[in-house]
Design a protein around this motif. Sequence first.
Motif, PDB file in Angstrom:
ATOM      1  N   HIS A 115       0.858  -1.176   0.000  1.00  8.63           N
ATOM      2  CA  HIS A 115       0.000   0.000   0.000  1.00  8.63           C
ATOM      3  C   HIS A 115       0.901   1.235   0.000  1.00  8.63           C
ATOM      4  CE1 HIS A 115      -3.283  -2.516   2.262  1.00  8.63           C
ATOM      5  NE2 HIS A 115      -3.046  -2.951   1.034  1.00  8.63           N
ATOM      6  N   ILE A 116       0.612   2.177  -0.860  1.00  8.31           N
ATOM      7  CA  ILE A 116       1.503   3.328  -1.028  1.00  8.31           C
ATOM      8  C   ILE A 116       1.508   4.215   0.207  1.00  8.31           C
ATOM      9  CG2 ILE A 116       2.006   5.366  -2.425  1.00  8.31           C
ATOM     10  CD1 ILE A 116       0.687   3.898  -4.785  1.00  8.31           C
ATOM     11  N   GLY A 117       0.341   4.482   0.780  1.00  9.47           N
ATOM     12  CA  GLY A 117       0.284   5.320   1.974  1.00  9.47           C
ATOM     13  C   GLY A 117      -0.894   6.264   1.953  1.00  9.47           C
ATOM     14  N   SER A 118      -0.845   7.255   2.810  1.00  9.47           N
ATOM     15  CA  SER A 118      -1.931   8.244   2.878  1.00  9.47           C
ATOM     16  C   SER A 118      -1.329   9.631   3.028  1.00  9.47           C
ATOM     17  CB  SER A 118      -2.863   7.948   4.050  1.00  9.47           C
ATOM     18  OG  SER A 118      -2.155   7.959   5.272  1.00  9.47           O
ATOM     19  N   PRO A 119      -2.014  10.649   2.513  1.00  7.19           N
ATOM     20  CA  PRO A 119      -1.445  11.999   2.527  1.00  7.19           C
ATOM     21  C   PRO A 119      -1.452  12.676   3.876  1.00  7.19           C
ATOM     22  CG  PRO A 119      -3.599  12.006   1.489  1.00  7.19           C
ATOM     23  CD  PRO A 119      -3.238  10.572   1.718  1.00  7.19           C
ATOM     24  N   GLY A 120      -2.323  12.226   4.784  1.00  6.16           N
ATOM     25  CA  GLY A 120      -2.409  12.915   6.065  1.00  6.16           C
ATOM     26  C   GLY A 120      -2.826  14.357   5.876  1.00  6.16           C
ATOM     27  N   LYS A 121      -2.065  15.279   6.434  1.00  5.89           N
ATOM     28  CA  LYS A 121      -2.385  16.708   6.332  1.00  5.89           C
ATOM     29  C   LYS A 121      -1.721  17.384   5.133  1.00  5.89           C
ATOM     30  CE  LYS A 121      -3.139  17.215  11.317  1.00  5.89           C
ATOM     31  NZ  LYS A 121      -2.748  17.934  12.558  1.00  5.89           N
ATOM     32  N   GLN A 122      -0.947  16.624   4.362  1.00  3.37           N
ATOM     33  CA  GLN A 122      -0.288  17.192   3.193  1.00  3.37           C
ATOM     34  C   GLN A 122      -1.287  17.375   2.050  1.00  3.37           C
ATOM     35  OE1 GLN A 122       3.679  15.303   2.153  1.00  3.37           O
ATOM     36  NE2 GLN A 122       2.877  13.724   3.526  1.00  3.37           N
ATOM     37  N   LYS A 123      -0.976  18.294   1.162  1.00  5.60           N
ATOM     38  CA  LYS A 123      -1.707  18.347  -0.099  1.00  5.60           C
ATOM     39  C   LYS A 123      -1.388  17.076  -0.873  1.00  5.60           C
ATOM     40  CE  LYS A 123      -1.832  23.401  -0.526  1.00  5.60           C
ATOM     41  NZ  LYS A 123      -1.437  24.568  -1.357  1.00  5.60           N
ATOM     42  N   ARG A 124      -2.364  16.605  -1.621  1.00  9.47           N
ATOM     43  CA  ARG A 124      -2.207  15.301  -2.258  1.00  9.47           C
ATOM     44  C   ARG A 124      -1.025  15.267  -3.226  1.00  9.47           C
ATOM     45  NH1 ARG A 124      -5.951  11.191  -1.754  1.00  9.47           N
ATOM     46  NH2 ARG A 124      -5.601   9.405  -3.147  1.00  9.47           N
ATOM     47  N   ASP A 125      -0.838  16.325  -4.015  1.00 11.05           N
ATOM     48  CA  ASP A 125       0.269  16.316  -4.974  1.00 11.05           C
ATOM     49  C   ASP A 125       1.615  16.309  -4.264  1.00 11.05           C
ATOM     50  OD1 ASP A 125       0.019  18.916  -4.051  1.00 11.05           O
ATOM     51  OD2 ASP A 125       0.220  19.843  -6.028  1.00 11.05           O
ATOM     52  N   GLN A 126       1.690  16.988  -3.126  1.00 16.95           N
ATOM     53  CA  GLN A 126       2.922  16.978  -2.341  1.00 16.95           C
ATOM     54  C   GLN A 126       3.172  15.587  -1.758  1.00 16.95           C
ATOM     55  OE1 GLN A 126       2.818  19.454   1.154  1.00 16.95           O
ATOM     56  NE2 GLN A 126       5.025  19.369   1.495  1.00 16.95           N
ATOM     57  N   ALA A 127       2.099  14.949  -1.263  1.00 18.32           N
ATOM     58  CA  ALA A 127       2.225  13.606  -0.694  1.00 18.32           C
ATOM     59  C   ALA A 127       2.665  12.601  -1.753  1.00 18.32           C
ATOM     60  CB  ALA A 127       0.897  13.188  -0.082  1.00 18.32           C
ATOM     61  N   ILE A 128       2.127  12.721  -2.949  1.00 21.72           N
ATOM     62  CA  ILE A 128       2.503  11.804  -4.029  1.00 21.72           C
ATOM     63  C   ILE A 128       3.961  11.995  -4.409  1.00 21.72           C
ATOM     64  CG2 ILE A 128       2.085  11.241  -6.457  1.00 21.72           C
ATOM     65  CD1 ILE A 128      -0.897  11.913  -5.861  1.00 21.72           C
ATOM     66  N   SER A 129       4.410  13.234  -4.418  1.00 22.71           N
ATOM     67  CA  SER A 129       5.818  13.496  -4.700  1.00 22.71           C
ATOM     68  C   SER A 129       6.714  12.842  -3.645  1.00 22.71           C
ATOM     69  CB  SER A 129       6.063  15.004  -4.747  1.00 22.71           C
ATOM     70  OG  SER A 129       7.421  15.290  -4.987  1.00 22.71           O
ATOM     71  N   SER A 130       6.289  12.922  -2.367  1.00 23.15           N
ATOM     72  CA  SER A 130       7.038  12.273  -1.293  1.00 23.15           C
ATOM     73  C   SER A 130       7.066  10.769  -1.487  1.00 23.15           C
ATOM     74  CB  SER A 130       6.410  12.608   0.064  1.00 23.15           C
ATOM     75  OG  SER A 130       6.479  14.000   0.337  1.00 23.15           O
ATOM     76  N   CYS A 131       5.928  10.199  -1.894  1.00 22.52           N
ATOM     77  CA  CYS A 131       5.849   8.758  -2.154  1.00 22.52           C
ATOM     78  C   CYS A 131       6.839   8.344  -3.229  1.00 22.52           C
ATOM     79  CB  CYS A 131       4.439   8.378  -2.596  1.00 22.52           C
ATOM     80  SG  CYS A 131       3.209   8.438  -1.298  1.00 22.52           S
ATOM     81  N   HIS A 132       6.877   9.090  -4.306  1.00 22.11           N
ATOM     82  CA  HIS A 132       7.777   8.763  -5.404  1.00 22.11           C
ATOM     83  C   HIS A 132       9.222   8.702  -4.916  1.00 22.11           C
ATOM     84  CE1 HIS A 132       4.945  10.120  -8.919  1.00 22.11           C
ATOM     85  NE2 HIS A 132       4.427   9.163  -8.180  1.00 22.11           N
ATOM     86  N   ALA A 133       9.628   9.709  -4.147  1.00 19.68           N
ATOM     87  CA  ALA A 133      11.010   9.760  -3.661  1.00 19.68           C
ATOM     88  C   ALA A 133      11.311   8.579  -2.746  1.00 19.68           C
ATOM     89  CB  ALA A 133      11.247  11.082  -2.935  1.00 19.68           C
ATOM     90  N   THR A 134      10.365   8.224  -1.879  1.00 21.69           N
ATOM     91  CA  THR A 134      10.578   7.121  -0.940  1.00 21.69           C
ATOM     92  C   THR A 134      10.680   5.789  -1.669  1.00 21.69           C
ATOM     93  OG1 THR A 134       9.400   8.296   0.820  1.00 21.69           O
ATOM     94  CG2 THR A 134       9.588   5.903   1.041  1.00 21.69           C
ATOM     95  N   ILE A 135       9.814   5.567  -2.625  1.00 25.13           N
ATOM     96  CA  ILE A 135       9.799   4.287  -3.343  1.00 25.13           C
ATOM     97  C   ILE A 135      11.042   4.134  -4.208  1.00 25.13           C
ATOM     98  CG2 ILE A 135       8.535   2.930  -5.057  1.00 25.13           C
ATOM     99  CD1 ILE A 135       5.964   4.338  -3.917  1.00 25.13           C
ATOM    100  N   VAL A 136      11.476   5.214  -4.834  1.00 25.45           N
ATOM    101  CA  VAL A 136      12.708   5.172  -5.625  1.00 25.45           C
ATOM    102  C   VAL A 136      13.902   4.846  -4.731  1.00 25.45           C
ATOM    103  CG1 VAL A 136      14.330   6.594  -6.942  1.00 25.45           C
ATOM    104  CG2 VAL A 136      11.899   6.629  -7.508  1.00 25.45           C
ATOM    105  N   GLU A 137      13.925   5.416  -3.516  1.00 23.67           N
ATOM    106  CA  GLU A 137      15.018   5.128  -2.590  1.00 23.67           C
ATOM    107  C   GLU A 137      14.966   3.678  -2.127  1.00 23.67           C
ATOM    108  OE1 GLU A 137      18.289   5.288  -0.013  1.00 23.67           O
ATOM    109  OE2 GLU A 137      17.723   6.447  -1.790  1.00 23.67           O
TER     110      GLU A 137
END
Length: 285
Positions: free
Chosen positions: A108-130
């Motif tokens: 499961h990729i995750g959830s945005p929490g209090k972040q804006k969705r586009d910001q959260a998705i950008s964070s997801c991309h960086a984490t998964i690539v790492e």
Amino acid sequence: MIWIGPAGNSDRFYEQGHKRTLEAPAWLSEMGLTAMEYSCGHGVSISEGTARAIGNEARDQGIRMSIHAPYYINCATQDAQKREKTIGYLVSSARAIDWMGGDRVVFHIGSPGKQKRDQAISSCHATIVEARRQMVDQGLSHIHLCPETMGRISQIGTLDEVLSVCGLDDSFIPALDFGHLHTIDLGALNSTDDFRRILDQMIDALGMDRVRHFHAHFSRIEFTPKGEKMHRRFCDTQYGPDFAHLAPLIVEYGLQPIIICESKGTQADDARMIRQLLIESGASI
């Protein structure tokens, strides 16, 4: 080849006196099934010895193994410590499925929490690539990360979002949970054309070579206006979706996915129904 099997052990497996997953491959093989997804939803605690024993038995019985990473993974987190733990969960899941002789980690990729969705998705991309980078560094480059479509809009995992993750690396394979896709739009998959739109969108984004061997979860599902409530059985026909709408498309498109049934308690028996529906649609299994 189309690989078909359950997520975890069904109720009947235990009712027949079986107690260990080590016994599952032979039991599934006797049912004509060819796959199983091992769950590490509550943590990757399986030992190397146990994992290798399950893997050896699965290989001997013709069962293809995959693994589900811990449910509490959140690739969107901006907390440095939680991010490192998330990466660690993905890498340890990859190591465990390597011990089992499989090559797919569903997560499961995750959830945005209090972040804006586009910001959260950008964070997801960086984490998964790492996570992928660390897997490669640790000799696990042959293991595929499979981001899963989710059944609640509060979670990251729409089809578009999963495809965006898969676009980051050619090794990533989409895990389409058709029950979740049905739920996210409050009952969207009711005909063959509805499923065709999903497959066509995936092919347009990733190409047929990537899509041919995609990962699938399937069950009927109960939902509320907020999304997924619980997985149901194939006999609970008041709930969708119906695999009969998808089976002919798998044959028509020449797809060879791993299909994991997540029916509540009857996942092995319902996986056998998936197999039968595919055979009736003309699949060579």
